[in-house]
Design a protein around this motif. Sequence first.
Motif, mmCIF file in Angstrom:
data_model
loop_
_atom_site.group_PDB
_atom_site.id
_atom_site.type_symbol
_atom_site.label_atom_id
_atom_site.label_comp_id
_atom_site.label_asym_id
_atom_site.label_seq_id
_atom_site.Cartn_x
_atom_site.Cartn_y
_atom_site.Cartn_z
ATOM 1 N N ASP A 467 0.840 -1.200 0.000
ATOM 2 C CA ASP A 467 0.000 0.000 0.000
ATOM 3 C C ASP A 467 0.876 1.251 0.000
ATOM 4 N N ASP A 468 1.880 1.213 -0.872
ATOM 5 C CA ASP A 468 2.878 2.282 -0.960
ATOM 6 C C ASP A 468 2.426 3.278 -2.025
ATOM 7 N N LEU A 469 1.805 4.372 -1.594
ATOM 8 C CA LEU A 469 1.225 5.322 -2.539
ATOM 9 C C LEU A 469 2.289 5.992 -3.412
ATOM 10 N N ALA A 470 3.415 6.394 -2.821
ATOM 11 C CA ALA A 470 4.440 7.092 -3.602
ATOM 12 C C ALA A 470 4.961 6.194 -4.720
ATOM 13 N N SER A 499 -2.964 6.907 -11.386
ATOM 14 C CA SER A 499 -1.812 7.669 -10.907
ATOM 15 C C SER A 499 -2.240 9.033 -10.382
ATOM 16 N N LEU A 500 -3.174 9.685 -11.102
ATOM 17 C CA LEU A 500 -3.656 10.992 -10.668
ATOM 18 C C LEU A 500 -4.343 10.891 -9.308
ATOM 19 N N ALA A 501 -5.147 9.844 -9.123
ATOM 20 C CA ALA A 501 -5.837 9.666 -7.840
ATOM 21 C C ALA A 501 -4.831 9.514 -6.699
ATOM 22 N N VAL A 502 -3.737 8.781 -6.964
ATOM 23 C CA VAL A 502 -2.700 8.595 -5.934
ATOM 24 C C VAL A 502 -2.056 9.934 -5.595
ATOM 25 N N TYR A 503 -1.682 10.688 -6.628
ATOM 26 C CA TYR A 503 -1.005 11.960 -6.360
ATOM 27 C C TYR A 503 -1.926 12.973 -5.693
ATOM 28 N N GLU A 504 -3.221 12.875 -5.970
ATOM 29 C CA GLU A 504 -4.160 13.750 -5.269
ATOM 30 C C GLU A 504 -4.223 13.390 -3.793
ATOM 31 N N ARG A 505 -4.216 12.080 -3.492
ATOM 32 C CA ARG A 505 -4.205 11.649 -2.086
ATOM 33 C C ARG A 505 -2.933 12.089 -1.376
ATOM 34 N N LEU A 506 -1.817 12.072 -2.115
ATOM 35 C CA LEU A 506 -0.535 12.470 -1.526
ATOM 36 C C LEU A 506 -0.380 13.989 -1.438
ATOM 37 N N GLY A 507 -1.243 14.728 -2.145
ATOM 38 C CA GLY A 507 -1.069 16.176 -2.189
ATOM 39 C C GLY A 507 0.201 16.567 -2.930
ATOM 40 N N ASP A 508 0.464 15.846 -4.034
ATOM 41 C CA ASP A 508 1.692 16.035 -4.805
ATOM 42 C C ASP A 508 1.365 16.785 -6.101
ATOM 43 N N PRO A 509 1.529 18.114 -6.116
ATOM 44 C CA PRO A 509 1.159 18.872 -7.312
ATOM 45 C C PRO A 509 2.059 18.588 -8.513
ATOM 46 N N VAL A 510 3.312 18.243 -8.275
ATOM 47 C CA VAL A 510 4.221 17.946 -9.385
ATOM 48 C C VAL A 510 3.792 16.655 -10.074
ATOM 49 N N GLY A 511 3.500 15.630 -9.272
ATOM 50 C CA GLY A 511 3.009 14.381 -9.844
ATOM 51 C C GLY A 511 1.698 14.580 -10.575
#
Length: 541
Positions: A467-470, A499-511
């Motif tokens: 369950d490694d989001l990054a 991938s977009l859903a993961v980066y949204e959960r992480l709050g990663d604007p670059v991703g």
Amino acid sequence: MQIGLFPRPHQLPAAVADFVGREELVQSVVDMVTPFPQVVLLTGPVGTGKTTLAVHAAHRVANGSFPDGQLFVRLRGTTPHEVLGRFLAAFGLSVPGDFGARLSAYRDAVVRQSLLFILDDATSLQQVTPLLPHAPGCAVLVTSRHRLRLPHVVEVGPLEPAQAMTLLGKQIGSARLSAEASSADALVTVADCSPLTLRIAGARLAARPHWPISLLVDQLSDPDGCLDALAHGGLSVRARLEETAGDLSLHARRLLGLLAALGARRLPSWAPVAAFGDVRGQSAVDELVSAHLVSVVDDGYVVPPLIREFAAQGGTPEALQRVLSGWLYLLDFAHVALHGGDFSIVRGTSVREIVRPDPLLRSDPLAWLESSAVSLREAVSLAAEAGLDELSWELAHRLVTQFETRTDYDGWQRTHDIALEACEIAGNVRGAAVLRCSLASLHISQSRYDTAHELTVPAKEVFEGLDDLAGLGLAYRNLGIVSRSFGDLVAARRWYQRSLAVYERLGDPVGQASVLQNLAQIDLYDGDPAGALARTPTPRH
């Protein structure tokens, strides 16, 4: 008290018959002691010929400029009290038992004399100071492996290559030198043009006329056996280094072992403090520099190969880990500076050693990455060799920014292969998955989509199991790119959306920005320019 007409001491050793070159240095020493006598320090690393140079210069001026005598004493292993007694005896004077009386008698004896002193192999300023004559007609040449605080300093380094070749020829004969010219060139290079090393090498070859020069070159090229090959008769580089190390404080001796054991060809300015574990490392490295055991190069330090072999047994795993962790901290700093945060990266569990970023890193992270490239790649290898698999993969993973910028695919592949092997040996499943995913990105950059797919799928499965989001953000994005290259836009859109859903959960604007750009391209392929435009961030005014 005055010295009578006799005795006039003449204690200079005989000049070395095979003295070569050094004319500029000899003349600079001569100019410093004539016509106005002064105190001159000749300093340099072990084996550079400081004593030979001092004696050669002294013979050039002895009789003409210092008619009342010349005195020579080796200070290592002596005390000022003992040396003063020797000097008074050389003048034919009685030798008092009390130090103060000896010093007073010595100063009275030399006050109106024209004398030349060579104080050889001084280990400290405290050894030298009481022996300085403080008389206008007296000159003093001090030789030392340490940078002592004396008025005039002459740095004595290695010979020039042509001079080194001449010295070797004097040892083994010009015919042998000419017959094995290429091997002789290699010997001079591996000896670093050091007079002591060349004298030992030449003596060993002269005693073994059946040896090819290349055999000795091989011995001196062995990083673990070079010092053993540098001994002959009463000459030994190891013995000289042991003497020098014995002059050091406990802290400097400890740091020498720590730095030598790191195995790095070049060390950053913060490495001594990190290796030592606290700020005492700075004063310790200053002492090592003064003793010519560590060199200052630009904004860092270098421990010469012979010193590394001599002192490497004094290292600890903790010191290496702290230095490597310092590199990782700086790579984190560079990544945040370039991307605005710790985005589009997988973070491991390695501890970061907080060190001071240099001005270049603060002002231009990409330029810093470029200037530190060799050391950073070396850090990946050092971590892997030491079994520090977590550090190794994190260092390699964070270097991808530099590899992408420079399109350095070879560096990308090599560092990741090294770190991946370390992770596989250690059973570091997550680290191996990150590296495979990163290698897949490398193959994508080279349009090798089949290989990228083969690497990404098992990495994705590891990340899903953890369950490694990054990690999943990177893996899903890779699969989206690969699917698009295969012409499967439906699958590509699906992977990009994950991938977009993961980066949204992480709050990663670059991703998010990277994935949105790829989704917009698919919208355009599907004939939906409005959809593509909707994914493009609106400029802020």
